[in-house]
Design an enzyme around this catalytic site. Structure first.
Site, PDB file in Angstrom:
ATOM      1  N   HIS A 153      -3.962   6.123   2.905  1.00 47.36           N
ATOM      2  CA  HIS A 153      -4.624   4.891   2.469  1.00 47.36           C
ATOM      3  C   HIS A 153      -4.052   3.650   3.165  1.00 47.36           C
ATOM      4  O   HIS A 153      -4.783   2.807   3.670  1.00 47.36           O
ATOM      5  CB  HIS A 153      -4.462   4.795   0.952  1.00 47.36           C
ATOM      6  CG  HIS A 153      -5.283   3.745   0.297  1.00 47.36           C
ATOM      7  ND1 HIS A 153      -4.818   2.468   0.072  1.00 47.36           N
ATOM      8  CD2 HIS A 153      -6.546   3.769  -0.193  1.00 47.36           C
ATOM      9  CE1 HIS A 153      -5.753   1.763  -0.542  1.00 47.36           C
ATOM     10  NE2 HIS A 153      -6.808   2.525  -0.712  1.00 47.36           N
TER      11      HIS A 153
ATOM     12  N   ASP B 283       0.823  -1.211   0.000  1.00 47.06           N
ATOM     13  CA  ASP B 283       0.000   0.000   0.000  1.00 47.06           C
ATOM     14  C   ASP B 283       0.862   1.267   0.000  1.00 47.06           C
ATOM     15  O   ASP B 283       2.009   1.228  -0.449  1.00 47.06           O
ATOM     16  CB  ASP B 283      -0.947  -0.032   1.216  1.00 47.06           C
ATOM     17  CG  ASP B 283      -2.299   0.596   0.908  1.00 47.06           C
ATOM     18  OD1 ASP B 283      -2.321   1.778   0.553  1.00 47.06           O
ATOM     19  OD2 ASP B 283      -3.328  -0.093   1.043  1.00 47.06           O
TER      20      ASP B 283
ATOM     21  N   SER C 229     -11.145  -0.919  -1.506  1.00 47.24           N
ATOM     22  CA  SER C 229      -9.863  -0.862  -0.799  1.00 47.24           C
ATOM     23  C   SER C 229     -10.053  -1.139   0.680  1.00 47.24           C
ATOM     24  O   SER C 229      -9.161  -1.647   1.345  1.00 47.24           O
ATOM     25  CB  SER C 229      -9.261   0.543  -0.899  1.00 47.24           C
ATOM     26  OG  SER C 229      -8.516   0.673  -2.055  1.00 47.24           O
TER      27      SER C 229
END
Ligand SMILES: *[C@@H]1O[C@H](CO)[C@@H](O)[C@H](O)[C@H]1NC(C)=O
Ligand SMILES: *[C@@H]1O[C@H](CO)[C@@H](O)[C@H](O)[C@H]1NC(C)=O
Ligand SMILES: *[C@@H]1O[C@H](CO)[C@@H](O)[C@H](O)[C@H]1NC(C)=O
Ligand SMILES: *[C@@H]1O[C@H](CO)[C@@H](O)[C@H](O)[C@H]1NC(C)=O
Ligand SMILES: *[C@@H]1O[C@H](CO)[C@@H](O)[C@H](O)[C@H]1NC(C)=O
Ligand SMILES: *[C@@H]1O[C@H](CO)[C@@H](O)[C@H](O)[C@H]1NC(C)=O
Ligand SMILES: *[C@@H]1O[C@H](CO)[C@@H](O)[C@H](O)[C@H]1NC(C)=O
Ligand SMILES: *[C@@H]1O[C@H](CO)[C@@H](O)[C@H](O)[C@H]1NC(C)=O
Ligand SMILES: *[C@@H]1O[C@H](CO)[C@@H](O)[C@H](O)[C@H]1NC(C)=O
Ligand SMILES: *[C@@H]1O[C@H](CO)[C@@H](O)[C@H](O)[C@H]1NC(C)=O
Length: 738
Positions: A220, A148, A509
């Site tokens: 994220h 990520d 996600s």
């Protein structure tokens, strides 16, 4: 005249040569190599790749030491586990030369990738008293590798309170780097590495900005990794919304971050390197919330890099992408990984409108600012489509009524008009994308909206007060609260950025790491289970009813019951997945048999499997997978002519020793489903039993999609092992081409 033309031709020829040798038209490529072709003289694959590269460089007439040093600079990565081959920056002529080098198999151009983004443990049924959490000791000692944007190591979700020593089998490392002291890793965050060489080789201009550290500058990765494994954090919320104790799905699992997504972009060669390193380090589960659209399986780096992971017993969870609900928009539809879509959860982000007469109505809001402390004049402005009129209102609350799906225009206008606040009446129920406003706003349903309108109508000086952060009522939503870097803005109010240790995000996600966490819980209880056994357990025990006890609905198609093409096997139920009764297991040969039956070429199959030692003599579409799809889409006019499609499956008894299961099939319009035998008697644990499922239907189905379920029902009443069945006349020519 003739000589004049000759001169021109000559000139053009020269300038082409000149271009080829001076302009840097190199690009990154990922090269598959046949290791069996490596001459014995090489000590390892890395030195062979370097020598191979040196032999094809445009400047190879230079001395051999120069050639070797420039081949070192052209080699971006040597891959070890997930791929036999390397990534390199090559000019077109170098690539051509490489294609005739001994051992060259295939190559593809490096491609850009991006992450799949646009209260949940309790919603999944996880609790401390019974079920998957206590049985798995909260996923203790399972290691989840997350590919990520990096991680914020100081986040409380990654504190290691109560975590025992790191398992000895762990071979990973905590790379120090810019603003990332390696001492920041602990018994929770056990690994941190970053991969940016591919991106730098592709865009040398990023060297000025690209950081050399695993620190998350986006948010994220901190969000996904805390979703999968976050430790307990009390008093978490997003400006008062979604308050409570935050924790990941597997709160005692370990996490290792492999940063391969950057503010400057992301690229396949770095992603493969990250997955390769995770496999080397010894992770048990990989979570990848990204994917590529529209690439065939044998060119899909996720598919290629995860085949070897599956063979090593590493479970891979991926996101299905956010381009739905349209047909054929899923990515990572790879048979050897779990592909996770997003559902909605029962969390409501609420606001309250209190009127001057004391009455109040509830609505939706995710405005991160403070409630107003006093009553303010409120005025009804119809559809709020006249910006000029709105501008004249000044510091009052504006009430707008959405007549025709114009809610986003109204929000825009009211924001521009610089009024005190907005209240919006709409019949839209899927409000997630509207309510995170930058000005005080509450969205009401038509019934509550009427209450406010009626009040305004009969009062000469109507007033109202808006309150935010109300979580006293429930509705559906898709946003998940999880940790966030404290220096990355989460919202903007009055043009000022707002910061928080937690953020609410939606998208596949966010669901992918939930499933990775559930896989970790299952792995903790059943360390010997293969990846196929684990996703079988998740799929066959998932819920197809929602928490109103009706079928899961498809919001994109007017709330009709969702077909498996929209909801997959159903909504994950970790407590049941821990103890599924039967599993559909599969070995790597079965995936090869499937690739053979799909008519992929020998070279394409080898690109995926990395193995030359297979043959297609046992080609079969019958992958032992816990779902069934049959196509009745022949181009015929005679709808009466029938055809039958058969599926062969094997189930393994992982429940109690002696047990009996009976098949139950829901009726499906237009087709006849039968199961042979329809009763399976197991004498002992780990025993296998095969069965055949047949679907008889017209050569061309009248309906586009019909679906049902096969359930193997345990006569002792402990287990229901359910698989979706789809019959369809959708064929690739009906689907949109991307
Ligand atoms: C990293 O942390 C250790 C221990 O806290 C400290 O001794 C060291 O100076 C730090 N290194 C850097 C580069 O900040
Ligand atoms: C770097 O170059 C690429 C094209 O090679 C371009 O797309 C990108 O915007 C550039 N980035 C910066 C920061 O200049
Ligand atoms: C990060 O490292 C690369 C070399 O690997 C270098 O080119 C780049 O300038 C470094 N980034 C920064 C911001 O220093
Ligand atoms: C999916 O494709 C079918 C067949 O072309 C079409 O009828 C249907 O409307 C499509 N659904 C969506 C959401 O695009
Ligand atoms: C809300 O109030 C708190 C404390 O009164 C203040 O610190 C904060 O800045 C306010 N938030 C906004 C968005 O104005
Ligand atoms: C609320 O009242 C205070 C003083 O009583 C005033 O300063 C403030 O502007 C009022 N706020 C609004 C939104 O009208
Ligand atoms: C509502 O929207 C539709 C399609 O966008 C349009 O054809 C229609 O004229 C609109 N009706 C009103 C009352 O604005
Ligand atoms: C593969 O090719 C064979 C022989 O041409 C054909 O019968 C079969 O339908 C093909 N399979 C698929 C999945 O296209
Ligand atoms: C194909 O593989 C199977 C199993 O490995 C082996 O028994 C068989 O002899 C092979 N067939 C050919 C033609 O190589
Ligand atoms: C179906 O068959 C008809 C007649 O045989 C032909 O004209 C048509 O193009 C075919 N459609 C497809 C999608 O192949």
């Amino acid at each position: 005249m003739a000589s004049h033309i000759a001169f021109y031709v000559c000139l053009i020829f020269f300038s082409v040569l000149h271009l080829a040798s001076t302009l840097t038209d190199s690009d990154n490529y990922i090269i598959h190599m046949d290791l069996s072709a490596m001459p014995k003289a090489f000590s390892d694959h890395h030195s062979w790749y370097l020598a191979t590269l040196a032999s094809v460089l445009d400047n190879s007439e230079l001395s051999s030491t120069t050639a070797t040093s420039s081949s070192t600079s052209k080699l971006i990565y040597s891959y070890t586990h997930v791929m036999k081959g390397f990534a390199a920056s090559l000019s077109p002529s170098e690539l051509e030369a490489l294609k005739s080098s001994p051992g060259y198999l295939s190559s593809f151009r490096d491609l850009p990738v991006k992450a799949d983004t646009t209260h949940s443990p309790q919603f999944l049924g996880l609790n401390s008293n019974a079920g998957a959490w206590p049985m798995s000791n909260y996923g203790q000692d399972v290691i989840i590798g997350v590919i990520d944007t990096g991680i914020w190591p100081e986040s409380k979700s990654f504190n290691d309170d109560g975590m025992p020593e790191i398992p000895l089998r762990w071979k990973g490392e905590c790379d120090g780097g810019a603003q990332f002291n390696s001492s920041l890793c602990n018994k929770k965050l056990i690994g941190a590495r970053f991969f940016n060489k591919g991106l730098i080789a592709k865009n040398p201009n990023v060297t000025k900005t690209i950081s050399n550290s695993t620190r998350d500058t986006d948010g994220h990765g901190t969000h996904t990794s805390s979703t999968a494994t976050g430790n307990h954090v009390e008093g978490a919320s997003f400006f008062g919304y979604a308050p409570g104790t935050a924790r990941g799905t597997a709160p005692r699992a370990r996490v290792a971050m492999y940063k391969a997504l950057w503010d400057e972009g992301g690229i396949v060669s770095d992603i493969i390197a990250a997955i390769d390193q995770a496999c080397t380090d010894g992770v048990d589960v990989i979570s990848i919330s990204l994917g590529l659209d529209g690439v065939p399986l044998y060119e899909d780096p996720i598919a290629i890099a995860t085949f070897a992971a599956m063979e090593k017993g590493i479970f891979v969870s991926t996101s299905s992408g956010n381009r739905g609900p349209f047909n054929a928009t899923l990515h990572n539809g790879v048979p050897w990984v779990l592909t996770v879509a997003a559902g909605t959860l029962d969390r409501h982000f609420g606001g309250i409108v209190t009127l001057g007469n004391g009455a109040s109505v509830k609505g939706s809001s995710l405005y991160p600012g403070n409630s107003s402390s006093n009553q303010t004049a409120i005025v009804f402005m119809g559809a709020c489509d006249n910006l000029k009129e709105l501008m004249k209102i000044g510091k009052k609350i504006v009430l707008c009524q959405d007549k025709n799906g114009s809610l986003s225009d109204q929000l825009y206008n009211v924001n521009q008009a610089n009024v005190a606040a907005g209240v919006f009446i709409t019949s839209i129920t899927d409000l997630e994308f509207y309510i995170q406003s930058t000005f005080p706003a509450i969205v009401l349903n038509p019934k509550n909206g009427e209450t406010v309108k009626d009040y305004i109508k009969i009062n000469s000086q109507p007033k109202a007060k808006l309150e935010f952060q109300d979580d006293s009522s429930y509705q559906t939503g898709t946003k998940f609260l999880a940790s966030w870097p404290p220096n990355v803005p989460v919202a903007v109010v009055d043009s000022q950025p707002l910061f928080s240790n937690f953020n609410l995000l939606s998208g596949t996600s966010m669901s992918c790491p939930h499933a990775a966490g559930v896989a970790a819980l299952i792995k903790a209880v059943h360390p010997e289970w293969s990846p196929a056994a684990i996703w079988s357990a998740m799929m066959t025990t998932s819920d197809i009813m929602d928490n109103t006890y009706g079928p899961i609905k498809d919001i994109a198609r007017g709330d009709i019951p969702a077909s498996p093409l929209a909801m997959g096997a159903g909504h994950i139920n970790p407590n049941k997945a821990i103890n599924p009764g039967l599993i559909y297991d599969a070995k790597s040969e079965e995936y090869v048999n499937l690739l053979c039956a799909l008519n992929f070429s020998r070279e394409q199959i080898r690109t995926i499997t990395q193995s030359a030692s297979y043959n297609c003599s046992t080609s079969s579409l019958d992958l032992n997978y816990p779902s069934f799809i049959a196509f009745f889409n022949a181009n015929v006019s005679n709808l009466d002519s029938k055809t039958t499609q058969e599926f062969h499956r094997t189930v393994t008894n992982v429940g109690q020793g002696k047990s009996t299961y009976v098949a139950s099939v829901t009726p499906m319009k237009g087709v006849q489903v039968s199961v042979m035998p329809d009763k399976l008697v197991f004498k002992e644990k780990n025993e296998n039993q095969g069965f055949k499922l047949s679907i008889e239907g017209p050569r061309r189905l009248t309906d586009l999609v019909v679906f049902g379920f096969l359930s193997w029902v345990d006569t002792a009443g402990k287990h229901v092992v359910r698989s979706p069945i789809v019959a369809t006349r959708i064929s690739s020519d009906l689907l949109p081409h991307s």
